[in-house]
Design a protein around this motif. Structure first.
Motif, PDB file in Angstrom:
ATOM      1  N   GLU A   1      28.261  23.266  29.058  1.00 36.94           N
ATOM      2  CA  GLU A   1      29.373  23.255  29.868  1.00 36.94           C
ATOM      3  C   GLU A   1      29.904  22.031  29.832  1.00 36.94           C
ATOM      4  N   ALA A   2      29.082  20.506  30.589  1.00 36.26           N
ATOM      5  CA  ALA A   2      30.065  19.505  30.526  1.00 36.26           C
ATOM      6  C   ALA A   2      30.510  18.548  29.484  1.00 36.26           C
ATOM      7  N   ALA A   3      30.325  19.375  28.129  1.00 36.90           N
ATOM      8  CA  ALA A   3      31.359  18.984  26.690  1.00 36.90           C
ATOM      9  C   ALA A   3      32.537  20.092  26.948  1.00 36.90           C
ATOM     10  N   ARG A   4      32.774  21.136  28.121  1.00 36.14           N
ATOM     11  CA  ARG A   4      34.667  21.474  28.073  1.00 36.14           C
ATOM     12  C   ARG A   4      34.730  20.703  28.925  1.00 36.14           C
ATOM     13  N   ASN A   5      35.161  19.954  29.807  1.00 36.52           N
ATOM     14  CA  ASN A   5      34.726  18.772  30.500  1.00 36.52           C
ATOM     15  C   ASN A   5      35.803  17.450  30.090  1.00 36.52           C
ATOM     16  N   PRO A   6      36.764  17.648  29.607  1.00 40.85           N
ATOM     17  CA  PRO A   6      37.431  16.166  28.933  1.00 40.85           C
ATOM     18  C   PRO A   6      37.073  15.028  29.212  1.00 40.85           C
ATOM     19  N   GLU A   7      36.650  15.182  30.388  1.00 44.95           N
ATOM     20  CA  GLU A   7      35.709  13.419  30.989  1.00 44.95           C
ATOM     21  C   GLU A   7      34.939  13.405  30.328  1.00 44.95           C
ATOM     22  N   LEU A   8      33.728  14.625  30.499  1.00 46.92           N
ATOM     23  CA  LEU A   8      32.599  13.877  30.018  1.00 46.92           C
ATOM     24  C   LEU A   8      31.983  14.621  28.523  1.00 46.92           C
ATOM     25  N   ALA A   9      32.988  15.207  27.891  1.00 43.90           N
ATOM     26  CA  ALA A   9      33.036  15.746  26.463  1.00 43.90           C
ATOM     27  C   ALA A   9      32.599  14.383  25.904  1.00 43.90           C
ATOM     28  N   PRO A  10      32.888  12.902  26.066  1.00 39.55           N
ATOM     29  CA  PRO A  10      33.095  11.889  25.040  1.00 39.55           C
ATOM     30  C   PRO A  10      31.163  11.688  25.071  1.00 39.55           C
ATOM     31  N   LEU A  11      30.667  11.848  26.801  1.00 40.31           N
ATOM     32  CA  LEU A  11      29.756  11.566  26.905  1.00 40.31           C
ATOM     33  C   LEU A  11      28.138  12.298  25.942  1.00 40.31           C
ATOM     34  N   VAL A  12      28.473  13.951  26.311  1.00 39.19           N
ATOM     35  CA  VAL A  12      27.811  14.371  25.423  1.00 39.19           C
ATOM     36  C   VAL A  12      27.563  14.485  24.254  1.00 39.19           C
ATOM     37  N   ARG A  13      29.123  13.457  23.434  1.00 40.87           N
ATOM     38  CA  ARG A  13      28.701  13.456  22.376  1.00 40.87           C
ATOM     39  C   ARG A  13      27.962  12.129  21.679  1.00 40.87           C
ATOM     40  N   ALA A  14      27.765  11.477  22.732  1.00 37.58           N
ATOM     41  CA  ALA A  14      27.065  10.228  22.459  1.00 37.58           C
ATOM     42  C   ALA A  14      25.331  10.584  23.259  1.00 37.58           C
ATOM     43  N   VAL A  15      25.890  11.192  23.745  1.00 37.96           N
ATOM     44  CA  VAL A  15      23.652  11.664  23.792  1.00 37.96           C
ATOM     45  C   VAL A  15      23.394  12.300  22.566  1.00 37.96           C
ATOM     46  N   GLU A  16      24.214  13.947  22.213  1.00 35.84           N
ATOM     47  CA  GLU A  16      23.303  14.439  21.299  1.00 35.84           C
ATOM     48  C   GLU A  16      23.765  13.536  19.871  1.00 35.84           C
ATOM     49  N   SER A  17      24.081  12.321  19.703  1.00 36.49           N
ATOM     50  CA  SER A  17      24.044  11.634  18.768  1.00 36.49           C
ATOM     51  C   SER A  17      23.118  10.336  18.571  1.00 36.49           C
TER      52      SER A  17
END
Length: 152
Positions: A131-147
């Motif tokens: 859900e957060a990944a669909r928000n452009p402001e949060l998507a980079p943070l989601v990618r960072a968490v996933e990595s």
């Protein structure tokens, strides 16, 4: 630096985004754990941390280490331990080598509840991140968490 410094503003905005992501994830997991297992996120985290203890050297955590692991004060951690102990999910015992030390173990009932709640936690985490990944402001943070590849 001043309060209007663009770098400070960007840093503050980044912190706000990270805080927002954390809050949304925690709230989503909280609702799922409460609905299905009558557990809070903090209770789940405490059970999870304590379930990883072992009988080897340094395998049992002191209350300060537990508090640090679940990101609570020692007094809040003690209250949380007491609540779970009252529910039969944890038990305390004296350290065999230092009678001043008190350790906490997860009971069989606690381990069973944790085993049932783990898939709920994992699913809710995935849902919240998606859900957060669909928000452009949060998507980079989601990618960072996933990595992240943090050792257990």
């Amino acid at each position: 630096m001043t309060a209007t410094d663009p770098a400070l503003t960007a840093l503050a905005q980044g912190w706000c985004a990270l805080s927002l992501l954390h809050g949304r994830i925690e709230a989503h997991i909280e609702r799922a754990l409460q609905a299905k297992h009558d557990l809070s996120v903090r209770e789940y985290s405490l059970l999870d941390v304590l379930s990883r203890q072992h009988d080897g050297e340094g395998g049992h955590l002191q209350m300060k280490q537990v508090a640090d692991a679940v990101v609570l004060s020692q007094s809040a951690t003690t209250r949380l331990v007491t609540r779970l102990e009252d529910r039969g999910l944890l038990e305390r015992y004296l350290c065999p080598t230092d009678r001043r030390g008190i350790y906490t173990n997860v009971t069989e009932a606690g381990l069973q509840l944790l085993e049932k709640a783990r898939p709920t936690n994992d699913t809710a985490l995935r849902e919240a991140l998606d859900e957060a990944a669909r928000n452009p402001e949060l998507a980079p943070l989601v990618r960072a968490v996933e990595s992240l590849h943090v050792p257990a």
